[in-house]
Design a protein around this motif. Structure first.
Motif, PDB file in Angstrom:
ATOM      1  N   GLU A  57      51.058  21.505  38.711  1.00 46.43           N
ATOM      2  CA  GLU A  57      52.047  21.815  37.679  1.00 46.43           C
ATOM      3  C   GLU A  57      51.463  22.556  36.478  1.00 46.43           C
ATOM      4  OE1 GLU A  57      54.535  18.480  36.706  1.00 46.43           O
ATOM      5  OE2 GLU A  57      54.578  17.826  38.788  1.00 46.43           O
ATOM      6  N   GLN A  58      50.275  23.124  36.632  1.00 43.26           N
ATOM      7  CA  GLN A  58      49.654  23.938  35.590  1.00 43.26           C
ATOM      8  C   GLN A  58      49.593  25.379  36.090  1.00 43.26           C
ATOM      9  OE1 GLN A  58      45.575  22.994  34.716  1.00 43.26           O
ATOM     10  NE2 GLN A  58      45.635  24.041  32.753  1.00 43.26           N
ATOM     11  N   THR A  59      50.008  26.318  35.245  1.00 41.64           N
ATOM     12  CA  THR A  59      50.023  27.729  35.604  1.00 41.64           C
ATOM     13  C   THR A  59      48.955  28.473  34.822  1.00 41.64           C
ATOM     14  OG1 THR A  59      52.386  27.647  36.066  1.00 41.64           O
ATOM     15  CG2 THR A  59      51.432  29.823  35.694  1.00 41.64           C
ATOM     16  N   ILE A  60      48.129  29.207  35.548  1.00 38.40           N
ATOM     17  CA  ILE A  60      47.117  30.067  34.932  1.00 38.40           C
ATOM     18  C   ILE A  60      47.541  31.497  35.216  1.00 38.40           C
ATOM     19  CG2 ILE A  60      44.700  30.755  34.905  1.00 38.40           C
ATOM     20  CD1 ILE A  60      44.097  27.893  36.016  1.00 38.40           C
ATOM     21  N   ALA A  61      47.947  32.215  34.168  1.00 39.35           N
ATOM     22  CA  ALA A  61      48.423  33.593  34.308  1.00 39.35           C
ATOM     23  C   ALA A  61      47.265  34.554  34.056  1.00 39.35           C
ATOM     24  CB  ALA A  61      49.542  33.856  33.318  1.00 39.35           C
ATOM     25  N   MET A  62      47.144  35.543  34.922  1.00 40.37           N
ATOM     26  CA  MET A  62      46.088  36.542  34.814  1.00 40.37           C
ATOM     27  C   MET A  62      46.708  37.933  34.745  1.00 40.37           C
ATOM     28  SD  MET A  62      42.935  35.284  35.014  1.00 40.37           S
ATOM     29  CE  MET A  62      43.366  33.974  33.909  1.00 40.37           C
ATOM     30  N   GLY A  63      46.450  38.636  33.657  1.00 44.04           N
ATOM     31  CA  GLY A  63      46.905  40.005  33.503  1.00 44.04           C
ATOM     32  C   GLY A  63      45.917  40.966  34.138  1.00 44.04           C
ATOM     33  N   VAL A  64      46.244  42.220  34.131  1.00 48.03           N
ATOM     34  CA  VAL A  64      45.417  43.243  34.766  1.00 48.03           C
ATOM     35  C   VAL A  64      44.016  43.307  34.166  1.00 48.03           C
ATOM     36  CG1 VAL A  64      45.217  45.716  35.236  1.00 48.03           C
ATOM     37  CG2 VAL A  64      47.434  44.590  35.428  1.00 48.03           C
ATOM     38  N   GLY A  65      43.883  43.158  32.865  1.00 52.06           N
ATOM     39  CA  GLY A  65      42.580  43.301  32.221  1.00 52.06           C
ATOM     40  C   GLY A  65      41.846  42.001  31.950  1.00 52.06           C
ATOM     41  N   ASP A  66      42.369  40.869  32.405  1.00 54.06           N
ATOM     42  CA  ASP A  66      41.724  39.578  32.121  1.00 54.06           C
ATOM     43  C   ASP A  66      40.366  39.477  32.788  1.00 54.06           C
ATOM     44  OD1 ASP A  66      43.721  38.598  30.492  1.00 54.06           O
ATOM     45  OD2 ASP A  66      44.791  37.608  32.127  1.00 54.06           O
ATOM     46  N   SER A  67      39.401  39.009  32.024  1.00 51.11           N
ATOM     47  CA  SER A  67      38.019  38.928  32.516  1.00 51.11           C
ATOM     48  C   SER A  67      37.818  37.794  33.529  1.00 51.11           C
ATOM     49  CB  SER A  67      37.051  38.752  31.346  1.00 51.11           C
ATOM     50  OG  SER A  67      37.337  37.548  30.659  1.00 51.11           O
ATOM     51  N   MET A  68      38.710  36.833  33.593  1.00 52.24           N
ATOM     52  CA  MET A  68      38.556  35.678  34.485  1.00 52.24           C
ATOM     53  C   MET A  68      39.292  35.850  35.822  1.00 52.24           C
ATOM     54  SD  MET A  68      36.605  33.749  32.718  1.00 52.24           S
ATOM     55  CE  MET A  68      36.693  32.157  33.460  1.00 52.24           C
ATOM     56  N   ARG A  69      39.817  37.028  36.087  1.00 49.37           N
ATOM     57  CA  ARG A  69      40.590  37.264  37.311  1.00 49.37           C
ATOM     58  C   ARG A  69      39.815  36.882  38.570  1.00 49.37           C
ATOM     59  NH1 ARG A  69      44.918  40.875  37.505  1.00 49.37           N
ATOM     60  NH2 ARG A  69      44.179  41.796  39.420  1.00 49.37           N
ATOM     61  N   LEU A  70      38.607  37.370  38.684  1.00 51.41           N
ATOM     62  CA  LEU A  70      37.820  37.121  39.895  1.00 51.41           C
ATOM     63  C   LEU A  70      37.479  35.646  40.040  1.00 51.41           C
ATOM     64  CD1 LEU A  70      35.478  40.228  39.836  1.00 51.41           C
ATOM     65  CD2 LEU A  70      37.513  39.859  41.236  1.00 51.41           C
ATOM     66  N   GLN A  71      37.127  35.015  38.945  1.00 49.56           N
ATOM     67  CA  GLN A  71      36.797  33.596  38.991  1.00 49.56           C
ATOM     68  C   GLN A  71      37.994  32.778  39.466  1.00 49.56           C
ATOM     69  OE1 GLN A  71      35.361  31.993  35.308  1.00 49.56           O
ATOM     70  NE2 GLN A  71      34.871  30.021  36.222  1.00 49.56           N
ATOM     71  N   GLN A  72      39.180  33.111  38.992  1.00 45.61           N
ATOM     72  CA  GLN A  72      40.382  32.390  39.421  1.00 45.61           C
ATOM     73  C   GLN A  72      40.670  32.624  40.903  1.00 45.61           C
ATOM     74  OE1 GLN A  72      41.951  30.050  37.747  1.00 45.61           O
ATOM     75  NE2 GLN A  72      40.519  30.385  36.073  1.00 45.61           N
ATOM     76  N   LEU A  73      40.498  33.849  41.376  1.00 45.23           N
ATOM     77  CA  LEU A  73      40.737  34.135  42.798  1.00 45.23           C
ATOM     78  C   LEU A  73      39.706  33.450  43.689  1.00 45.23           C
ATOM     79  CD1 LEU A  73      41.775  37.886  42.580  1.00 45.23           C
ATOM     80  CD2 LEU A  73      43.243  35.931  43.125  1.00 45.23           C
ATOM     81  N   CYS A  74      38.492  33.255  43.202  1.00 40.03           N
ATOM     82  CA  CYS A  74      37.458  32.560  43.988  1.00 40.03           C
ATOM     83  C   CYS A  74      37.863  31.125  44.307  1.00 40.03           C
ATOM     84  CB  CYS A  74      36.121  32.560  43.239  1.00 40.03           C
ATOM     85  SG  CYS A  74      35.250  34.133  43.325  1.00 40.03           S
ATOM     86  N   ARG A  75      38.724  30.546  43.497  1.00 39.87           N
ATOM     87  CA  ARG A  75      39.196  29.182  43.748  1.00 39.87           C
ATOM     88  C   ARG A  75      39.972  29.078  45.058  1.00 39.87           C
ATOM     89  NH1 ARG A  75      42.765  27.763  38.980  1.00 39.87           N
ATOM     90  NH2 ARG A  75      42.879  25.786  40.065  1.00 39.87           N
ATOM     91  N   LEU A  76      40.443  30.214  45.571  1.00 41.57           N
ATOM     92  CA  LEU A  76      41.256  30.202  46.793  1.00 41.57           C
ATOM     93  C   LEU A  76      40.424  30.218  48.073  1.00 41.57           C
ATOM     94  CD1 LEU A  76      43.968  32.751  45.640  1.00 41.57           C
ATOM     95  CD2 LEU A  76      44.074  30.246  45.556  1.00 41.57           C
ATOM     96  N   ALA A  77      39.110  30.360  47.936  1.00 38.71           N
ATOM     97  CA  ALA A  77      38.240  30.447  49.118  1.00 38.71           C
ATOM     98  C   ALA A  77      38.411  29.214  50.005  1.00 38.71           C
ATOM     99  CB  ALA A  77      36.788  30.604  48.702  1.00 38.71           C
ATOM    100  N   PHE A  78      38.559  29.472  51.285  1.00 41.87           N
ATOM    101  CA  PHE A  78      38.667  28.459  52.337  1.00 41.87           C
ATOM    102  C   PHE A  78      39.967  27.658  52.297  1.00 41.87           C
ATOM    103  CE2 PHE A  78      34.100  28.969  51.313  1.00 41.87           C
ATOM    104  CZ  PHE A  78      33.793  29.774  52.387  1.00 41.87           C
ATOM    105  N   HIS A  79      40.957  28.151  51.553  1.00 44.09           N
ATOM    106  CA  HIS A  79      42.272  27.517  51.536  1.00 44.09           C
ATOM    107  C   HIS A  79      43.161  28.195  52.577  1.00 44.09           C
ATOM    108  CE1 HIS A  79      41.984  24.884  47.957  1.00 44.09           C
ATOM    109  NE2 HIS A  79      41.004  25.728  47.640  1.00 44.09           N
ATOM    110  N   LYS A  80      43.937  27.377  53.276  1.00 40.73           N
ATOM    111  CA  LYS A  80      44.799  27.858  54.359  1.00 40.73           C
ATOM    112  C   LYS A  80      46.222  28.067  53.854  1.00 40.73           C
ATOM    113  CE  LYS A  80      45.912  26.719  59.137  1.00 40.73           C
ATOM    114  NZ  LYS A  80      45.664  25.743  60.209  1.00 40.73           N
ATOM    115  N   ILE A  81      46.821  29.201  54.210  1.00 38.99           N
ATOM    116  CA  ILE A  81      48.182  29.542  53.796  1.00 38.99           C
ATOM    117  C   ILE A  81      49.181  28.755  54.649  1.00 38.99           C
ATOM    118  CG2 ILE A  81      49.884  31.394  53.617  1.00 38.99           C
ATOM    119  CD1 ILE A  81      47.462  33.333  53.318  1.00 38.99           C
ATOM    120  N   SER A  82      50.038  27.983  53.968  1.00 38.70           N
ATOM    121  CA  SER A  82      51.023  27.182  54.701  1.00 38.70           C
ATOM    122  C   SER A  82      52.440  27.736  54.592  1.00 38.70           C
ATOM    123  CB  SER A  82      50.999  25.731  54.217  1.00 38.70           C
ATOM    124  OG  SER A  82      51.352  25.655  52.853  1.00 38.70           O
ATOM    125  N   ALA A  83      52.700  28.547  53.574  1.00 35.53           N
ATOM    126  CA  ALA A  83      54.033  29.145  53.421  1.00 35.53           C
ATOM    127  C   ALA A  83      53.912  30.414  52.576  1.00 35.53           C
ATOM    128  CB  ALA A  83      54.993  28.164  52.754  1.00 35.53           C
TER     129      ALA A  83
END
Length: 139
Positions: A57-83
């Motif tokens: 229930e927490q939303t982390i919004a990333m804009g085009v120029g945000d410096s933390m974009r890659l770090q946030q996307l790395c959190r998805l590693a090894f997660h399986k898409i269910s929907a």
């Protein structure tokens, strides 16, 4: 069949039950396993526009120029898409078994926001979320 439902069916055929194997930092793009149910050998999700990651229930919004974009996307590693949900004209939401959601905003001004690329042998399918709530499918 309406366009949104057709687009959702195509994206589900490519991505559903696949796992995020890695992140290519240039772009960036998520590289999916393409080993479970997909007929494709290579599947990439290019993320050029804004996105949000929703977890517990927490939303982390990333804009085009945000410096933390890659770090946030790395959190998805090894997660399986269910929907997968196609929302509005070209917003996309990937829901993972872990409960994490990746929401890709389709509107990126005059530029593309996201692309889904799938390849098998010499065949390629490319879905592009373009400006003005437009989605183009090549392949």
């Amino acid at each position: 069949m309406d366009v949104t439902k057709n687009l959702q069916n195509i994206i589900e055929t490519i991505c559903l039950s696949e796992t995020v194997d890695s992140l290519h930092f240039w772009g960036p793009k998520l590289i999916l396993s393409a080993a479970n149910t997909s007929i494709y050998d290579e599947v990439y999700i290019h993320i050029e526009g804004a996105f949000s990651i929703i977890e517990n229930e927490q939303t982390i919004a990333m804009g085009v120029g945000d410096s933390m974009r890659l770090q946030q996307l790395c959190r998805l590693a090894f997660h399986k898409i269910s929907a997968i949900k196609v929302i509005a004209a070209n917003d996309l939401c990937f829901i993972f078994e872990s409960g994490i959601q990746l929401y890709l905003f389709g509107d990126n001004g005059v530029f593309e926001s996201w692309q889904l690329e799938a390849r098998v042998e010499e065949k390629q399918l490319l879905i592009v979320a373009g400006p003005g709530e437009r989605v183009s499918i090549f392949g």
